[in-house]
Design a protein around this motif. Structure first.
Motif, PDB file in Angstrom:
ATOM      1  N   ARG A   1       5.450  22.880  -9.015  1.00 34.54           N
ATOM      2  CA  ARG A   1       4.165  23.508  -8.701  1.00 34.54           C
ATOM      3  C   ARG A   1       3.203  22.458  -8.163  1.00 34.54           C
ATOM      4  O   ARG A   1       2.971  21.414  -8.791  1.00 34.54           O
ATOM      5  N   PHE A   2       2.620  22.737  -6.996  1.00 28.48           N
ATOM      6  CA  PHE A   2       1.761  21.746  -6.351  1.00 28.48           C
ATOM      7  C   PHE A   2       0.497  21.480  -7.164  1.00 28.48           C
ATOM      8  O   PHE A   2       0.004  20.345  -7.210  1.00 28.48           O
ATOM      9  N   SER A   3      -0.053  22.507  -7.803  1.00 28.92           N
ATOM     10  CA  SER A   3      -1.260  22.303  -8.603  1.00 28.92           C
ATOM     11  C   SER A   3      -1.013  21.312  -9.733  1.00 28.92           C
ATOM     12  O   SER A   3      -1.889  20.508 -10.074  1.00 28.92           O
ATOM     13  N   ARG A   4       0.181  21.354 -10.314  1.00 27.34           N
ATOM     14  CA  ARG A   4       0.512  20.396 -11.359  1.00 27.34           C
ATOM     15  C   ARG A   4       0.765  19.011 -10.786  1.00 27.34           C
ATOM     16  O   ARG A   4       0.475  17.994 -11.429  1.00 27.34           O
ATOM     17  N   MET A   5       1.311  18.936  -9.575  1.00 28.61           N
ATOM     18  CA  MET A   5       1.503  17.640  -8.923  1.00 28.61           C
ATOM     19  C   MET A   5       0.183  16.899  -8.777  1.00 28.61           C
ATOM     20  O   MET A   5       0.119  15.678  -8.961  1.00 28.61           O
ATOM     21  N   LEU A   6      -0.875  17.644  -8.448  1.00 32.70           N
ATOM     22  CA  LEU A   6      -2.184  17.028  -8.249  1.00 32.70           C
ATOM     23  C   LEU A   6      -2.760  16.457  -9.546  1.00 32.70           C
ATOM     24  O   LEU A   6      -3.703  15.659  -9.507  1.00 32.70           O
ATOM     25  N   VAL A   7      -2.217  16.851 -10.676  1.00 35.31           N
ATOM     26  CA  VAL A   7      -2.632  16.298 -11.968  1.00 35.31           C
ATOM     27  C   VAL A   7      -1.669  15.198 -12.413  1.00 35.31           C
ATOM     28  O   VAL A   7      -2.091  14.127 -12.872  1.00 35.31           O
TER      29      VAL A   7
ATOM     30  N   VAL B   1       0.828  -1.206   0.000  1.00 33.84           N
ATOM     31  CA  VAL B   1       0.000   0.000   0.000  1.00 33.84           C
ATOM     32  C   VAL B   1       0.862   1.257   0.000  1.00 33.84           C
ATOM     33  O   VAL B   1       0.558   2.250  -0.672  1.00 33.84           O
ATOM     34  N   VAL B   2       1.964   1.208   0.744  1.00 27.45           N
ATOM     35  CA  VAL B   2       2.818   2.405   0.854  1.00 27.45           C
ATOM     36  C   VAL B   2       3.355   2.829  -0.504  1.00 27.45           C
ATOM     37  O   VAL B   2       3.612   4.021  -0.733  1.00 27.45           O
ATOM     38  N   ALA B   3       3.528   1.882  -1.429  1.00 24.91           N
ATOM     39  CA  ALA B   3       4.003   2.245  -2.773  1.00 24.91           C
ATOM     40  C   ALA B   3       2.985   3.132  -3.483  1.00 24.91           C
ATOM     41  O   ALA B   3       3.351   4.122  -4.127  1.00 24.91           O
ATOM     42  N   LEU B   4       1.714   2.805  -3.372  1.00 26.99           N
ATOM     43  CA  LEU B   4       0.678   3.641  -3.985  1.00 26.99           C
ATOM     44  C   LEU B   4       0.548   4.980  -3.271  1.00 26.99           C
ATOM     45  O   LEU B   4       0.152   5.979  -3.882  1.00 26.99           O
ATOM     46  N   LEU B   5       0.880   5.012  -1.976  1.00 23.19           N
ATOM     47  CA  LEU B   5       0.725   6.232  -1.201  1.00 23.19           C
ATOM     48  C   LEU B   5       1.896   7.198  -1.355  1.00 23.19           C
ATOM     49  O   LEU B   5       1.770   8.365  -1.004  1.00 23.19           O
ATOM     50  N   ILE B   6       3.039   6.725  -1.826  1.00 20.96           N
ATOM     51  CA  ILE B   6       4.225   7.579  -1.864  1.00 20.96           C
ATOM     52  C   ILE B   6       4.757   7.780  -3.286  1.00 20.96           C
ATOM     53  O   ILE B   6       5.071   8.899  -3.695  1.00 20.96           O
ATOM     54  N   THR B   7       4.862   6.701  -4.064  1.00 20.04           N
ATOM     55  CA  THR B   7       5.544   6.780  -5.358  1.00 20.04           C
ATOM     56  C   THR B   7       4.922   7.778  -6.336  1.00 20.04           C
ATOM     57  O   THR B   7       5.663   8.539  -6.976  1.00 20.04           O
ATOM     58  N   PRO B   8       3.598   7.839  -6.509  1.00 18.16           N
ATOM     59  CA  PRO B   8       3.051   8.819  -7.466  1.00 18.16           C
ATOM     60  C   PRO B   8       3.391  10.255  -7.102  1.00 18.16           C
ATOM     61  O   PRO B   8       3.786  11.053  -7.965  1.00 18.16           O
ATOM     62  N   GLY B   9       3.253  10.609  -5.822  1.00 16.11           N
ATOM     63  CA  GLY B   9       3.576  11.960  -5.408  1.00 16.11           C
ATOM     64  C   GLY B   9       5.057  12.279  -5.553  1.00 16.11           C
ATOM     65  O   GLY B   9       5.426  13.382  -5.966  1.00 16.11           O
ATOM     66  N   ALA B  10       5.914  11.303  -5.228  1.00 19.49           N
ATOM     67  CA  ALA B  10       7.360  11.515  -5.374  1.00 19.49           C
ATOM     68  C   ALA B  10       7.743  11.679  -6.839  1.00 19.49           C
ATOM     69  O   ALA B  10       8.596  12.516  -7.182  1.00 19.49           O
ATOM     70  N   THR B  11       7.108  10.906  -7.713  1.00 16.84           N
ATOM     71  CA  THR B  11       7.372  11.027  -9.151  1.00 16.84           C
ATOM     72  C   THR B  11       6.953  12.392  -9.668  1.00 16.84           C
ATOM     73  O   THR B  11       7.693  13.054 -10.413  1.00 16.84           O
ATOM     74  N   ALA B  12       5.758  12.827  -9.268  1.00 20.21           N
ATOM     75  CA  ALA B  12       5.279  14.145  -9.695  1.00 20.21           C
ATOM     76  C   ALA B  12       6.165  15.257  -9.158  1.00 20.21           C
ATOM     77  O   ALA B  12       6.398  16.260  -9.842  1.00 20.21           O
ATOM     78  N   ARG B  13       6.698  15.066  -7.954  1.00 20.61           N
ATOM     79  CA  ARG B  13       7.575  16.094  -7.363  1.00 20.61           C
ATOM     80  C   ARG B  13       8.857  16.262  -8.163  1.00 20.61           C
ATOM     81  O   ARG B  13       9.408  17.368  -8.240  1.00 20.61           O
ATOM     82  N   LEU B  14       9.341  15.182  -8.761  1.00 13.87           N
ATOM     83  CA  LEU B  14      10.529  15.275  -9.603  1.00 13.87           C
ATOM     84  C   LEU B  14      10.240  16.009 -10.907  1.00 13.87           C
ATOM     85  O   LEU B  14      11.122  16.664 -11.469  1.00 13.87           O
ATOM     86  N   ILE B  15       9.020  15.904 -11.378  1.00 10.92           N
ATOM     87  CA  ILE B  15       8.667  16.470 -12.682  1.00 10.92           C
ATOM     88  C   ILE B  15       8.336  17.953 -12.600  1.00 10.92           C
ATOM     89  O   ILE B  15       8.629  18.720 -13.521  1.00 10.92           O
ATOM     90  N   THR B  16       7.723  18.383 -11.495  1.00  7.22           N
ATOM     91  CA  THR B  16       7.292  19.777 -11.391  1.00  7.22           C
ATOM     92  C   THR B  16       7.510  20.315  -9.992  1.00  7.22           C
ATOM     93  O   THR B  16       7.541  19.553  -9.014  1.00  7.22           O
TER      94      THR B  16
END
Length: 281
Positions: free
Chosen positions: A219-225, A202-217
């Protein structure tokens, strides 16, 4: 086999379609929540809560009550125990988290091993997305809708709390209450993701998407997309891989998320390792 047949064959079965929708719900809910967990620095706390809910889920099964009830109770219990161990003994937070969540997780495993059941309770640990029943699907969809609704409604408060808790307190927000709400949402989200990947992943689904988005952008609004988009893409990739390779769906989805993170780590426009090396040269 044509490309169309390759893409449509796995979802010609009802159980695969139900599994796909279940995975997409879990992927979106976990990805949106993961954006705040990554910003706050609650990766270990998310791990602790997601594992600590196991005995609560098993006890809820024994008592015949909704899984979410047991998950919330034990999720908040884990947080209370971590705080008590940390403040009462001088042990650092990471050690307190490790002690509490492993103990509660072990308790859940023991309860599973001694609980007589006509169903295999091991799916709570390892996930069983292809065996989701209609009642389970309704519960997952309902809990997922509640979590997303709370995240959307309180998004500004959560964001301010993530970036500057002191300022949030100064303008009248209650950081402790916001933290408690987020911890409750983690427990609920763990129930949503149980059927997909099990407690272990479960922790992989809870952490990896947000960490991946953080590397890409930045801006928090873009992270949410970006985070839900990455999670949805990994869901499709994982399910296709599991179908054609006859592999575990939950593990395949998490592996796809890991590949997405690795690609972002290497090739992200600003923070990518390869990009940084090229710029230096």
């Amino acid at each position: 086999m044509t490309v169309i047949e390759f893409l449509t064959e796995p979802f010609a079965y009802d159980f695969m379609m139900r599994g796909l929708v279940t995975c997409l719900i879990a992927a979106v809910v976990c990805a949106v929540l993961s954006c705040w967990l990554v910003l706050i620095g609650w990766s270990l706390m998310g791990d602790a809560v997601s594992h600590a809910v196991l005995p609560g889920v098993v006890l809820a099964y024994i008592a015949g009550v909704p899984f979410a009830l047991g998950a919330i109770v034990f999720g908040l219990l884990a947080v209370g125990l971590i705080s008590a161990v940390r403040s009462g003994s001088g042990i650092k937070e990471d050690a307190a988290i490790g002690i509490v969540f492993t103990t509660l997780f072990a308790l859940g495993l023991v309860l599973i091993s001694v609980t007589p059941s006509q169903t295999d309770l091991n799916h709570i640990v390892f996930g069983n997305v292809l065996g989701v029943a209609n009642a389970d699907f309704a519960q997952i969809a309902g809990i997922g809708a509640v979590v997303l609704a709370v995240l959307v409604y309180k998004r500004r408060d959560f964001t301010l709390f993530a970036f500057d808790p002191a300022h949030a307190f100064a303008i009248g927000l209650n950081p402790r209450r916001l933290a408690a709400i987020l911890l409750g949402l983690i427990a609920l989200t763990a129930v949503v993701a149980l059927q997909v990947v099990g407690v272990v992943l479960v922790v992989a689904l809870l952490i990896t998407p947000g960490a991946t988005a953080r590397l890409i952008t930045d801006r928090f609004s873009r992270m949410l997309v970006i985070a839900p988009a990455v999670s949805i893409g990994a869901t499709f990739a994982g399910l296709y891989a599991s179908y054609y390779a006859d592999a575990a769906p939950g593990g395949s989805i998490v592996l796809a998320l890991g590949v997405a993170f690795a690609l972002a780590y290497l090739f992200a426009p600003r923070a990518g390792l390869v990009v940084r090396v090229v710029r230096r040269r």
